[in-house]
Scaffold this motif. Structure first.
Motif, mmCIF file in Angstrom:
data_model
loop_
_atom_site.group_PDB
_atom_site.id
_atom_site.type_symbol
_atom_site.label_atom_id
_atom_site.label_comp_id
_atom_site.label_asym_id
_atom_site.label_seq_id
_atom_site.Cartn_x
_atom_site.Cartn_y
_atom_site.Cartn_z
ATOM 1 N N UNK A 1 -17.773 -10.270 69.879
ATOM 2 C CA UNK A 1 -17.662 -10.549 71.297
ATOM 3 C C UNK A 1 -16.762 -9.604 72.007
ATOM 4 N N UNK A 2 -15.564 -9.194 71.079
ATOM 5 C CA UNK A 2 -14.592 -8.363 72.052
ATOM 6 C C UNK A 2 -14.206 -7.092 71.416
ATOM 7 N N UNK A 3 -15.090 -6.573 70.621
ATOM 8 C CA UNK A 3 -14.877 -5.085 70.303
ATOM 9 C C UNK A 3 -16.461 -4.844 69.904
ATOM 10 N N UNK A 4 -16.528 -3.482 69.524
ATOM 11 C CA UNK A 4 -17.916 -2.892 69.328
ATOM 12 C C UNK A 4 -18.098 -3.035 67.788
ATOM 13 N N UNK A 5 -19.120 -3.705 67.384
ATOM 14 C CA UNK A 5 -19.448 -3.764 65.950
ATOM 15 C C UNK A 5 -20.754 -2.932 65.571
ATOM 16 N N UNK A 6 -20.768 -2.074 65.044
ATOM 17 C CA UNK A 6 -22.195 -1.525 64.672
ATOM 18 C C UNK A 6 -22.266 -1.376 63.156
ATOM 19 N N UNK A 7 -23.494 -1.486 62.495
ATOM 20 C CA UNK A 7 -23.644 -1.757 61.319
ATOM 21 C C UNK A 7 -24.806 -1.166 60.623
ATOM 22 N N UNK A 8 -25.024 -0.761 59.542
ATOM 23 C CA UNK A 8 -26.103 -0.064 58.978
ATOM 24 C C UNK A 8 -26.963 -0.998 58.785
ATOM 25 N N UNK A 9 -26.600 -2.498 58.498
ATOM 26 C CA UNK A 9 -27.730 -3.466 58.208
ATOM 27 C C UNK A 9 -27.517 -4.571 59.370
ATOM 28 N N UNK A 10 -28.886 -5.105 59.594
ATOM 29 C CA UNK A 10 -28.517 -5.916 60.810
ATOM 30 C C UNK A 10 -28.036 -7.633 60.564
ATOM 31 N N UNK A 11 -28.196 -7.773 59.113
ATOM 32 C CA UNK A 11 -27.818 -9.190 58.786
ATOM 33 C C UNK A 11 -26.332 -9.203 58.326
ATOM 34 N N UNK A 12 -25.603 -10.102 59.005
ATOM 35 C CA UNK A 12 -24.264 -10.385 58.653
ATOM 36 C C UNK A 12 -24.123 -11.043 57.267
ATOM 37 N N UNK A 13 -23.215 -10.832 56.563
ATOM 38 C CA UNK A 13 -23.020 -11.646 55.129
ATOM 39 C C UNK A 13 -22.893 -13.063 55.493
ATOM 40 N N UNK A 14 -22.258 -13.408 56.636
ATOM 41 C CA UNK A 14 -21.887 -14.742 57.137
ATOM 42 C C UNK A 14 -23.115 -15.641 57.654
ATOM 43 N N UNK A 15 -24.199 -14.934 57.929
ATOM 44 C CA UNK A 15 -25.392 -15.607 58.627
ATOM 45 C C UNK A 15 -25.847 -16.585 57.504
ATOM 46 N N UNK A 16 -25.982 -17.825 58.079
ATOM 47 C CA UNK A 16 -26.717 -18.797 57.110
ATOM 48 C C UNK A 16 -28.132 -18.889 57.607
ATOM 49 N N UNK A 17 -28.545 -18.198 58.696
ATOM 50 C CA UNK A 17 -30.249 -18.201 58.800
ATOM 51 C C UNK A 17 -30.080 -17.072 59.867
ATOM 52 N N UNK A 18 -31.255 -16.463 60.092
ATOM 53 C CA UNK A 18 -31.630 -15.439 60.981
ATOM 54 C C UNK A 18 -33.069 -15.491 61.293
ATOM 55 N N UNK A 19 -33.183 -15.019 62.429
ATOM 56 C CA UNK A 19 -34.537 -14.848 63.213
ATOM 57 C C UNK A 19 -34.739 -13.473 63.800
ATOM 58 N N UNK A 20 -35.897 -13.037 63.385
ATOM 59 C CA UNK A 20 -36.298 -11.703 64.179
ATOM 60 C C UNK A 20 -36.931 -12.076 65.385
ATOM 61 N N UNK A 21 -36.806 -11.363 66.603
ATOM 62 C CA UNK A 21 -37.274 -12.070 67.953
ATOM 63 C C UNK A 21 -38.000 -10.653 68.510
ATOM 64 N N UNK A 22 -38.952 -11.209 69.204
ATOM 65 C CA UNK A 22 -39.413 -10.310 70.481
ATOM 66 C C UNK A 22 -38.649 -10.752 71.557
ATOM 67 N N UNK A 23 -38.215 -9.868 72.310
ATOM 68 C CA UNK A 23 -37.436 -10.136 73.773
ATOM 69 C C UNK A 23 -38.103 -9.294 74.807
ATOM 70 N N UNK A 24 -38.453 -10.246 75.858
ATOM 71 C CA UNK A 24 -39.353 -9.563 77.011
ATOM 72 C C UNK A 24 -38.602 -10.355 78.154
ATOM 73 N N UNK A 25 -38.221 -9.198 79.241
ATOM 74 C CA UNK A 25 -37.454 -9.508 80.464
ATOM 75 C C UNK A 25 -38.231 -10.626 81.286
ATOM 76 N N UNK A 26 -37.846 -11.690 81.697
ATOM 77 C CA UNK A 26 -38.524 -12.458 82.468
ATOM 78 C C UNK A 26 -37.894 -12.914 84.044
ATOM 79 N N UNK A 27 -36.649 -12.349 84.134
ATOM 80 C CA UNK A 27 -35.982 -12.460 85.445
ATOM 81 C C UNK A 27 -34.771 -11.741 85.657
ATOM 82 N N UNK A 28 -34.448 -11.153 86.759
ATOM 83 C CA UNK A 28 -33.153 -10.434 86.752
ATOM 84 C C UNK A 28 -32.638 -10.781 88.104
ATOM 85 N N UNK A 29 -31.268 -10.326 88.461
ATOM 86 C CA UNK A 29 -30.744 -10.709 89.567
ATOM 87 C C UNK A 29 -29.164 -10.202 89.641
ATOM 88 N N UNK A 30 -28.160 -10.715 90.474
ATOM 89 C CA UNK A 30 -26.863 -10.526 90.680
ATOM 90 C C UNK A 30 -26.134 -11.516 90.835
#
Length: 211
Positions: free
Chosen positions: A86-115
């Protein structure tokens, strides 16, 4: 072969979320950056059909969603991982954290934007395409962990138009007191890192010698 509805009987079943989502569920998401490393950041999941998430500002998650069209949503309960993401830049070679109990690969599509209050936002529809449950645990309620999460949200709003910094600092002091009473060693370490990342000097943290 085809069924009565014209669909093939051997068509793959749609991928479902591995957990029941209600309200807003806090997760961590790994998205692939232009440097071919995985950036990890918090992501609030809004229950619905489809599940949605909102990015605020021109964050790495927003840019990577737009560039790559998805990422790995992870359900993890390590407060230190959450604070660092949340508060620093975390960059890894592998996407899955050791602490993850479960993971989901998702497709993400933009549906709205504003300010809002001078900050741009973009809403994304998240559709699961692959999921894995790595560990099943008996759920417990930890007020210390919840206070850590609330603290990261308060820190992220410091200096943002529309929010009062004094109120946010009062909330952070309250969160620190909850971590002291109800958190364990990992929650205390997480809150100390929160203060370090945000360069905060909180009275409650000093009194309990976390800093």
């Amino acid at each position: 072969m085809s069924g009565e509805d014209g669909e093939r009987d051997d068509a793959p079943a749609p991928v479902e979320w591995p957990v029941e989502l209600a309200g807003v569920t806090e997760s961590l998401v790994a998205t692939l950056g232009p440097n071919d490393r995985w950036n990890v950041a918090p992501l609030g999941l809004f229950a619905g059909d489809p599940v949605t998430a909102t990015t605020w500002g021109n964050t790495r998650t927003r840019r990577n969603f737009a560039r790559r069209g998805g990422g790995y949503v992870q359900f993890a309960r390590d407060p230190v991982d959450f604070v660092d993401a949340a508060l620093s830049i975390v960059e890894l070679d592998d996407p899955i954290l050791d602490s993850a109990d479960a993971w989901v690969r998702v497709d993400a599509s933009s549906v709205a934007e504003g300010s809002e209050d001078g900050t741009s936002w973009e809403r994304w529809a998240l559709r699961p395409v692959e999921e894995t449950v790595r560990r099943e645990r008996v759920p417990t309620i930890d007020r210390g962990f919840a206070a850590v999460v609330e603290g990261t949200i308060a820190v992220s709003r410091l200096g943002v138009p529309g929010y009062d910094d004094r109120d946010l600092r009062d909330r952070l002091e309250w969160c620190a007191s909850i971590v002291d009473r109800a958190g364990g060693p990992r929650e205390r370490e997480a809150f100390a890192r929160l203060c370090s990342h945000a360069e905060l000097d909180l009275a409650a943290a000093r009194e309990n010698e976390w800093l």
